[in-house]
Design an enzyme around this catalytic site. Structure first.
Site, PDB file in Angstrom:
ATOM      1  N   GLU A   1       6.328  61.407  -5.019  1.00 12.82           N
ATOM      2  CA  GLU A   1       5.741  62.598  -5.588  1.00 12.82           C
ATOM      3  C   GLU A   1       5.752  63.719  -4.452  1.00 12.82           C
ATOM      4  OE1 GLU A   1       2.236  61.791  -8.443  1.00 12.82           O
ATOM      5  OE2 GLU A   1       1.453  61.410  -6.520  1.00 12.82           O
TER       6      GLU A   1
ATOM      7  N   SER B   1       3.723  67.924 -11.355  1.00 18.17           N
ATOM      8  CA  SER B   1       4.199  68.899 -12.354  1.00 18.17           C
ATOM      9  C   SER B   1       4.850  68.446 -13.333  1.00 18.17           C
ATOM     10  CB  SER B   1       4.444  70.112 -11.747  1.00 18.17           C
ATOM     11  OG  SER B   1       3.480  70.684 -11.002  1.00 18.17           O
TER      12      SER B   1
ATOM     13  N   GLY C   1       0.542  69.488  -8.742  1.00 23.79           N
ATOM     14  CA  GLY C   1      -0.610  70.496  -9.391  1.00 23.79           C
ATOM     15  C   GLY C   1       0.043  71.893  -9.191  1.00 23.79           C
TER      16      GLY C   1
ATOM     17  N   ASN D   1      -2.962  59.771 -14.005  1.00 26.35           N
ATOM     18  CA  ASN D   1      -4.039  59.746 -12.958  1.00 26.35           C
ATOM     19  C   ASN D   1      -5.148  61.092 -13.281  1.00 26.35           C
ATOM     20  OD1 ASN D   1      -5.311  60.020 -10.602  1.00 26.35           O
ATOM     21  ND2 ASN D   1      -3.479  60.873  -9.222  1.00 26.35           N
ATOM     22  N   TRP D   2      -6.237  60.614 -13.541  1.00 31.51           N
ATOM     23  CA  TRP D   2      -7.103  61.610 -14.062  1.00 31.51           C
ATOM     24  C   TRP D   2      -7.757  62.352 -12.914  1.00 31.51           C
ATOM     25  CZ3 TRP D   2      -9.949  58.520 -18.595  1.00 31.51           C
ATOM     26  CH2 TRP D   2      -9.007  58.215 -19.713  1.00 31.51           C
ATOM     27  N   LYS D   3      -7.690  61.816 -11.660  1.00 36.29           N
ATOM     28  CA  LYS D   3      -8.306  62.259 -10.418  1.00 36.29           C
ATOM     29  C   LYS D   3      -9.614  62.238 -10.776  1.00 36.29           C
ATOM     30  CE  LYS D   3      -4.114  64.720  -9.242  1.00 36.29           C
ATOM     31  NZ  LYS D   3      -3.452  65.546  -8.794  1.00 36.29           N
TER      32      LYS D   3
ATOM     33  N   GLY E   1      -2.094  66.624 -13.999  1.00 34.35           N
ATOM     34  CA  GLY E   1      -2.534  67.653 -14.912  1.00 34.35           C
ATOM     35  C   GLY E   1      -2.462  67.542 -16.348  1.00 34.35           C
TER      36      GLY E   1
ATOM     37  N   HIS F   1      -1.991  57.670  -2.280  1.00 28.91           N
ATOM     38  CA  HIS F   1      -1.590  59.013  -2.968  1.00 28.91           C
ATOM     39  C   HIS F   1      -1.649  60.085  -1.990  1.00 28.91           C
ATOM     40  CE1 HIS F   1      -2.289  62.821  -5.469  1.00 28.91           C
ATOM     41  NE2 HIS F   1      -1.783  61.988  -6.452  1.00 28.91           N
TER      42      HIS F   1
HETATM   43  C1  PEP Z   1      -0.420  63.672  -9.036  1.00 29.97           C
HETATM   44  O1  PEP Z   1      -1.439  63.969  -8.327  1.00 29.97           O
HETATM   45  O2  PEP Z   1      -0.325  62.329  -9.042  1.00 29.97           O
HETATM   46  C2  PEP Z   1       0.345  64.468  -9.811  1.00 29.97           C
HETATM   47  C3  PEP Z   1       1.585  63.837 -10.307  1.00 29.97           C
HETATM   48  O3  PEP Z   1      -0.271  65.638 -10.192  1.00 29.97           O
HETATM   49  P1  PEP Z   1       0.357  66.865 -11.124  1.00 29.97           P
HETATM   50  O4  PEP Z   1       1.005  66.070 -12.370  1.00 29.97           O
HETATM   51  O5  PEP Z   1      -0.903  67.568 -11.677  1.00 29.97           O
HETATM   52  O6  PEP Z   1       1.348  67.463 -10.470  1.00 29.97           O
END
Ligand code: PEP
Length: 261
Positions: free
Chosen positions: A171, A213, A177, A9-11, A235, A99
């Site tokens: 999640e 994370s 993050g 997920n490149w956001k 990330g 999300h």
């Molecule tokens: C996300 O936002 O879907 C996510 C898992 O972010 P991160 O890996 O940066 O915690």
């Protein structure tokens, strides 16, 4: 263990030039050392989809294209929004639904999450339903009930054929993050609750991913002890090396679990 699925997920990161570059790096790494047991998806920002689709098509690396969100309506006066038909036409086959950043910052209600999930799966695309509790809910010890209620709400009214196109990403908001992943035992506990709820709703075989994370360092334990079927990666998906390392870990874990059977 289900066949692993790893989604980047490149956001709201990477312009189309940067996105093409990252996509090329990922395809090169996976071509040099394939991960045959893993389904891999990248979900760039909307404006990068066309360029990334061209790279994926040209490279034939077996990576699928995902979108981070979709509007629930088919067309019309929805300034700034994007429809399912537009995404499908670009070759998108996966859509993230609900999300926590959409829920928290863009007023995505439980009702809208459910309606979007029904619309995506009715349109024959695959949906990743995102669920997870915040820190206050976990501290109160209500995380299992909270996530089960999110699932019940989102999955109600989902017709039988559409259920096969749903996967769930657990999640925990406090892990997204922050560099503070949930532990394998926390994930295992939640995976059990999610799978029980899914089984009661006729989605017993659905894949359940973990996100928050995730890195190549914690991926193996989250799969083997936490029983995640793969990852939704934020990330760590912005660098080809760290993303592909997670994909490879899932590939290895699948082989280990196949040998155990
Ligand atoms: C996300 O936002 O879907 C996510 C898992 O972010 P991160 O890996 O940066 O915690």
């Amino acid at each position: 263990m289900n066949r692993p699925l790893v989604i980047g997920n490149w956001k709201m990161n990477l312009d189309f030039v940067e996105a093409v570059h990252l996509c090329q790096q990922i395809t090169v790494l996976l071509k040099n050392q394939p991960a045959p047991h893993v389904d891999v998806v990248v979900a760039p920002p909307f404006v990068d989809l066309r360029s990334v689709a061209s790279v994926l098509e040209a490279e034939r690396a077996g990576i699928a294209l995902g979108a981070q969100h979709v509007n629930v309506h088919e067309a019309g006066a929805h300034t700034g929004e994007v429809s399912l038909g537009m995404l499908a036409r670009l070759g998108v086959s996966w859509v993230l639904v609900g999300h926590s950043e959409r829920r928290a910052h863009y007023a995505m209600s439980e009702e809208l999450v459910g309606a979007t999930l029904r619309s995506v799966t009715r349109g024959s695309l695959n949906a990743v339903l995102c669920v997870g509790e915040d820190e206050a809910v976990r501290d109160a010890g209500e995380h299992l009930d909270y996530v089960r209620a999110q699932l019940r709400s989102a999955l109600s009214g989902l017709e039988a054929p559409a259920r096969e196109r749903v996967c769930v990403a657990y999640e925990p908001i406090w892990a997204i993050g922050t560099g503070r992943s949930a532990s394998a035992s926390q994930v295992a506990e939640m995976m059990g609750a999610i799978r029980d709820e899914l089984a009661e709703r006729g989605l017993g075989g659905a894949r359940v991913l973990y996100g928050g994370s995730a890195t190549a360092d914690n991926a193996a334990s989250l799969v083997l002890e936490g029983s995640a079927d793969g990852f939704l990666v934020g990330g760590a998906s912005l660098k080809a090396d760290s993303f592909v390392a997670i994909v490879r870990t899932c590939d290895d874990c699948y082989a280990v679990s196949a040998n155990r059977r």
